[in-house]
Design a protein around this motif. Structure first.
Motif, mmCIF file in Angstrom:
data_model
loop_
_atom_site.group_PDB
_atom_site.id
_atom_site.type_symbol
_atom_site.label_atom_id
_atom_site.label_comp_id
_atom_site.label_asym_id
_atom_site.label_seq_id
_atom_site.Cartn_x
_atom_site.Cartn_y
_atom_site.Cartn_z
ATOM 1 N N GLY A 1 38.478 44.251 24.944
ATOM 2 C CA GLY A 1 37.561 45.051 25.744
ATOM 3 C C GLY A 1 37.198 44.376 27.045
ATOM 4 O O GLY A 1 37.195 45.008 28.119
ATOM 5 N N LEU A 2 36.893 43.071 26.975
ATOM 6 C CA LEU A 2 36.576 42.318 28.188
ATOM 7 C C LEU A 2 37.770 42.269 29.128
ATOM 8 O O LEU A 2 37.630 42.447 30.340
ATOM 9 N N ALA A 3 38.963 42.057 28.575
ATOM 10 C CA ALA A 3 40.168 41.980 29.398
ATOM 11 C C ALA A 3 40.442 43.307 30.102
ATOM 12 O O ALA A 3 40.758 43.335 31.307
ATOM 13 N N ALA A 4 40.308 44.424 29.379
ATOM 14 C CA ALA A 4 40.581 45.735 29.976
ATOM 15 C C ALA A 4 39.619 46.030 31.113
ATOM 16 O O ALA A 4 40.028 46.518 32.189
ATOM 17 N N ALA A 5 38.338 45.748 30.910
ATOM 18 C CA ALA A 5 37.351 45.977 31.975
ATOM 19 C C ALA A 5 37.628 45.067 33.167
ATOM 20 O O ALA A 5 37.441 45.469 34.329
ATOM 21 N N SER A 6 38.072 43.848 32.906
ATOM 22 C CA SER A 6 38.364 42.912 33.996
ATOM 23 C C SER A 6 39.555 43.365 34.824
ATOM 24 O O SER A 6 39.581 43.186 36.046
ATOM 25 N N TRP A 7 40.565 43.962 34.173
ATOM 26 C CA TRP A 7 41.698 44.480 34.934
ATOM 27 C C TRP A 7 41.280 45.614 35.862
ATOM 28 O O TRP A 7 41.778 45.738 36.988
ATOM 29 N N ALA B 1 41.574 38.912 37.472
ATOM 30 C CA ALA B 1 42.870 38.943 36.801
ATOM 31 C C ALA B 1 42.964 37.823 35.763
ATOM 32 O O ALA B 1 43.524 38.018 34.671
ATOM 33 N N TRP B 2 42.414 36.664 36.102
ATOM 34 C CA TRP B 2 42.388 35.542 35.157
ATOM 35 C C TRP B 2 41.642 35.953 33.884
ATOM 36 O O TRP B 2 42.128 35.755 32.766
ATOM 37 N N ILE B 3 40.452 36.548 34.055
ATOM 38 C CA ILE B 3 39.674 36.982 32.891
ATOM 39 C C ILE B 3 40.393 38.115 32.157
ATOM 40 O O ILE B 3 40.204 38.324 30.956
ATOM 41 N N GLY B 4 41.251 38.836 32.875
ATOM 42 C CA GLY B 4 42.041 39.886 32.246
ATOM 43 C C GLY B 4 42.971 39.380 31.156
ATOM 44 O O GLY B 4 43.454 40.168 30.335
ATOM 45 N N PHE B 5 43.223 38.072 31.115
ATOM 46 C CA PHE B 5 44.052 37.473 30.067
ATOM 47 C C PHE B 5 43.207 36.863 28.945
ATOM 48 O O PHE B 5 43.709 36.058 28.150
ATOM 49 N N THR B 6 41.936 37.252 28.886
ATOM 50 C CA THR B 6 41.032 36.705 27.867
ATOM 51 C C THR B 6 41.629 36.819 26.473
ATOM 52 O O THR B 6 42.163 37.857 26.082
ATOM 53 N N ASP B 7 41.478 35.743 25.736
ATOM 54 C CA ASP B 7 41.933 35.702 24.342
ATOM 55 C C ASP B 7 40.747 35.281 23.474
ATOM 56 O O ASP B 7 39.855 34.560 23.935
ATOM 57 N N TYR C 1 34.203 28.457 26.393
ATOM 58 C CA TYR C 1 33.504 28.745 27.644
ATOM 59 C C TYR C 1 34.211 28.139 28.852
ATOM 60 O O TYR C 1 34.257 28.755 29.935
ATOM 61 N N ALA C 2 34.806 26.957 28.685
ATOM 62 C CA ALA C 2 35.452 26.276 29.803
ATOM 63 C C ALA C 2 36.534 27.132 30.446
ATOM 64 O O ALA C 2 36.780 27.034 31.661
ATOM 65 N N ALA C 3 37.186 27.987 29.666
ATOM 66 C CA ALA C 3 38.244 28.838 30.206
ATOM 67 C C ALA C 3 37.700 29.878 31.175
ATOM 68 O O ALA C 3 38.443 30.400 32.019
ATOM 69 N N PHE C 4 36.415 30.208 31.070
ATOM 70 C CA PHE C 4 35.810 31.213 31.941
ATOM 71 C C PHE C 4 35.245 30.606 33.229
ATOM 72 O O PHE C 4 34.988 31.337 34.191
ATOM 73 N N LEU C 5 35.014 29.321 33.242
ATOM 74 C CA LEU C 5 34.248 28.722 34.332
ATOM 75 C C LEU C 5 34.927 28.876 35.690
ATOM 76 O O LEU C 5 34.304 29.339 36.656
#
Length: 500
Positions: A444-450, A352-358, A363-367
Motif C-alpha cells: 500500500g505504501l509503495a503504490a501510493a509512493s509511485w 520512487a525509492w519508497i516505491g520499492f518498500t518491502d 527505519y534506516a531504509a526510509f531516511l
C-alpha cells in the motif's frame, strides 16, 4: 502626547501584534502537522478506522481552501482584529470539541471547524502584522512570522508524539486551546483595529461555498472509489458534481463585483505554473507525512510508538527548514526555474525509492529518501512561491498570494485523500489475496509512493514549460524566511511586485 511617547506606544503595539501573530501561527501549524501522528491513537479510542479518520486531515484542508481568501476579505471589511479574534475563538471551540470527542465523527467535525479557524488566523494575522509595521520593521517582523510558522510545522509531529504518551492525544488540543485563549487576551490588550476603507464592502460568499462544493465531492469520490469502483455511477456522479460546481464558480467569479478569485490572474503563465508547482509540493509532502505516520506506527510494519513516529518523521520537516537559507541564493545564481526543476527531480527520486518498500525494511531504509523529498520540497516550493508574487505588479501581489495559499490547501486535501485511498485499497486487496499484514502494508505504501512519483515528475515538466524567467530574489534574510515558510504560506519577497 510627545513624539517620544508616541514612538514608544507604536513600538509596544507592534510588539504586541508580533507576539500575538507569531504565537498563533506557531500553534496553528504545530497542531496541523501533529494530527497525522495522532490518528492511530484517536482510531483506537473512538473505534473509527484510520481510513475514515483521514477526513480529519482532508476536511481541514478542504475548508481551509474555501475560507482563506474570504477570511482575509472579511478582515479588510469588518476589521482585521475582530476577524482574527473570531478565528482564535473558533480555534478554541474546535480544540475543546475534539478533546471532548467520544466518536470519530466529533473529531472530524472539530477539525472541519479548525480548518476555517486556522485559515482565518493565518490570513488575518499576517495582514495585522503588515498594517501595524512599515519599512525595515515590517520586513523583520514578517520574516519572524514566517520563521514561527516553519518552527511550528517542524515541531508538531514531535510534540504530538510526546503528548500522546504523557497526556493522551487529547492533551494537544487542551494545550492549544489554552494558548489560543492567551493570544485572544494579548490581541485584545495590544492590537489596534484596522480595516481597508477603500475596499468595496461586498464579500464573495457564494464563491466560498462553490469552492467547497467543488472540492468536497471530488475528494469524497476519491476516498470511496476503492469501495465503489472508479467507473461506478456513484464515483462518476461525485466527479460530475465537482465539475458542475467548478463551472458555476467560474461563472460566479465573472459576475461578482469583488470576486474571490480574479480570473484575469489565470492568464499569467508564470503565476499559473508556480501555483500548480506549489499545489504539487504541498500535496505530496502532506501525503508523505500522512502515509509515514500510519506506516511507522502500525504493529505489522515498524511498530513505533507515537513519540518514536514523531521523531522518525522529524527529518522531513527539519530538511525543509535547513535547506531554506540556501534556496534564495541558489535561485538568484542558477535561476528559479532550474532550482524548482532540481527540487522536483529529488522529490521524484525519493518517492520512487519508497516505491520499492518491502516489509523487511527498517527505519534506516526510509531516511535517505525522506530527506531527498524534504530537500526537494524546500528547493521547489521557495522559488515557486517567490515566482508567484514576482510575476505580477505590486497591486496584484495580494491576489497572487491568495491564489497560491488556496493551492496549498487544495493540494493537501486532494493528495492526502488519494494517498489514503490507494494505501487502504491496495492493503485490502493484498490481504484478500492471502498476503501477510506486513507485506500488504508495504504494498500500500509503495503504490501510493509511485503515484507521488508521477505527480512530482509533472512538477519537473511544469518547471520546464510554464515557469519562465522572472525577477530573482536578492537572497536576504527576509527571502530565507519566506523560503522556510513556503510550504505553509506565501510571504512576499524582495522580488514581489516586479511583474508588469
Amino acid at each position: 502626547m510627545s513624539d517620544v511617547a508616541t514612538s514608544r506606544t507604536s513600538r509596544t503595539t507592534a510588539g504586541g501584534v508580533l507576539a500575538a501573530t507569531c504565537i498563533s501561527t506557531l500553534v496553528v501549524n504545530a497542531n496541523t502537522s501533529a494530527v497525522s501522528i495522532l490518528l492511530p491513537a484517536i482510531s483506537e479510542d473512538t473505534g473509527m478506522g484510520v481510513d475514515t479518520l483521514q477526513w480529519a486531515v482532508t476536511g481541514y484542508s478542504l475548508v481551509g481552501a474555501a475560507v482563506i481568501i474570504t477570511s482575509g476579505s472579511l478582515g479588510d471589511v469588518l476589521g482585521r482584529k475582530k476577524v482574527f479574534q473570531l478565528g482564535l475563538a473558533l480555534f478554541v471551540v474546535s480544540c475543546v470539541l475534539i478533546a471532548l470527542a467520544e466518536s470519530g465523527g466529533m473529531v472530524i467535525a472539530g477539525r472541519v471547524i479548525q480548518g476555517a479557524a486556522g485559515a482565518t488566523i493565518l490570513a488575518c494575522g499576517l495582514s495585522l502584522l503588515t498594517v501595524a509595521t512599515s519599512g525595515d520593521q515590517r520586513l523583520k517582523f514578517v520574516s519572524l512570522w514566517g520563521a514561527a510558522a516553519a518552527v511550528g510545522a517542524a515541531a508538531g509531529p514531535l510534540l504530538g508524539g510526546v503528548l500522546v504518551d504523557v497526556t493522551g492525544w487529547q492533551g494537544l488540543f487542551w494545550i492549544d486551546a489554552g494558548v489560543a485563549v492567551a493570544c485572544m487576551a494579548l490581541t485584545f490588550a495590544t492590537v489596534q483595529e484596522s480595516r481597508d476603507e477603500a475596499r468595496p464592502r461586498s464579500i464573495d460568499y457564494l464563491g466560498t461555498v462553490l469552492i467547497a462544493l467543488t472540492l468536497a465531492p471530488l475528494i469524497y469520490g476519491f476516498t470511496k472509489s476503492g469501495d465503489w469502483g472508479w467507473i461506478s455511477a456513484a464515483t462518476l456522479g461525485c466527479f460530475a458534481a465537482s465539475v458542475v460546481a467548478g463551472f458555476l464558480f467560474i461563472r460566479t467569479e465573472q459576475r461578482v463585483a469583488v470576486p474571490l478569485l480574479d480570473l484575469a490572474l489565470l492568464r499569467n503563465r508564470i503565476l499559473v505554473g508556480s501555483t500548480l508547482a506549489i499545489l504539487i509540493g504541498a500535496g505530496t509532502i502532506n501525503g508523505l507525512m500522512y502515509l509515514l505516520s500510519l506506516y511507522f506506527q502500525n504493529p505489522a510494519a515498524l511498530g513505533f510508538s507515537p513519540l518514536e513516529a514523531g521523531i522518525a518523521t522529524l527529518p522531513a520537516t527539519v530538511g525543509l527548514v535547513v535547506v531554506a537559507p540556501l534556496v534564495p541564493r541558489l535561485a538568484n545564481k542558477l535561476g528559479g526555474r532550474q532550482v524548482i526543476g532540481v527540487g522536483f527531480i529529488l522529490m521524484a527520486v525519493g518517492f520512487a525509492w519508497i516505491g520499492f518498500t518491502d516489509s523487511t525494511w527498517a527505519y534506516a531504509a526510509f531516511l535517505l529518501p525522506v530527506l531527498a523529498i524534504a530537500v526537494g520540497m524546500g528547493l521547489s516550493n521557495g522559488p515557486a512561491s517567490s515566482a508567484a508574487t514576482a510575476s505580477v505588479p505590486q497591486e496584484q501581489v495580494g491576489g497572487a498570494s491568495g491564489v497560491s495559499n488556496m493551492a496549498r490547501y487544495v493540494g493537501a486535501a486532494v493528495a492526502t485523500a488519494l494517498c489514503a485511498t490507494i494505501y487502504a485499497t491496495v492493503q485490502t486487496n493484498q490481504l484478500d489475496d492471502g498476503a501477510s499484514a506486513g507485506d500488504a502494508l508495504a504494498s500500500g505504501l509503495a503504490a501510493a509512493s509511485w503515484l507521488m512519483t508521477v505527480i512530482s515528475a509533472l512538477g519537473i515538466l511544469l518547471a520546464l514549460v510554464a515557469i519562465r524567467r522572472h525577477k530573482a530574489t536578492e537572497g536576504t534574510a527576509r527571502d530565507a524566511a519566506a523560503a522556510a515558510a513556503a510550504h505553509l504560506h506565501t510571504i512576499p519577497t524582495t522580488a514581489s511586485g516586479s511583474g508588469s
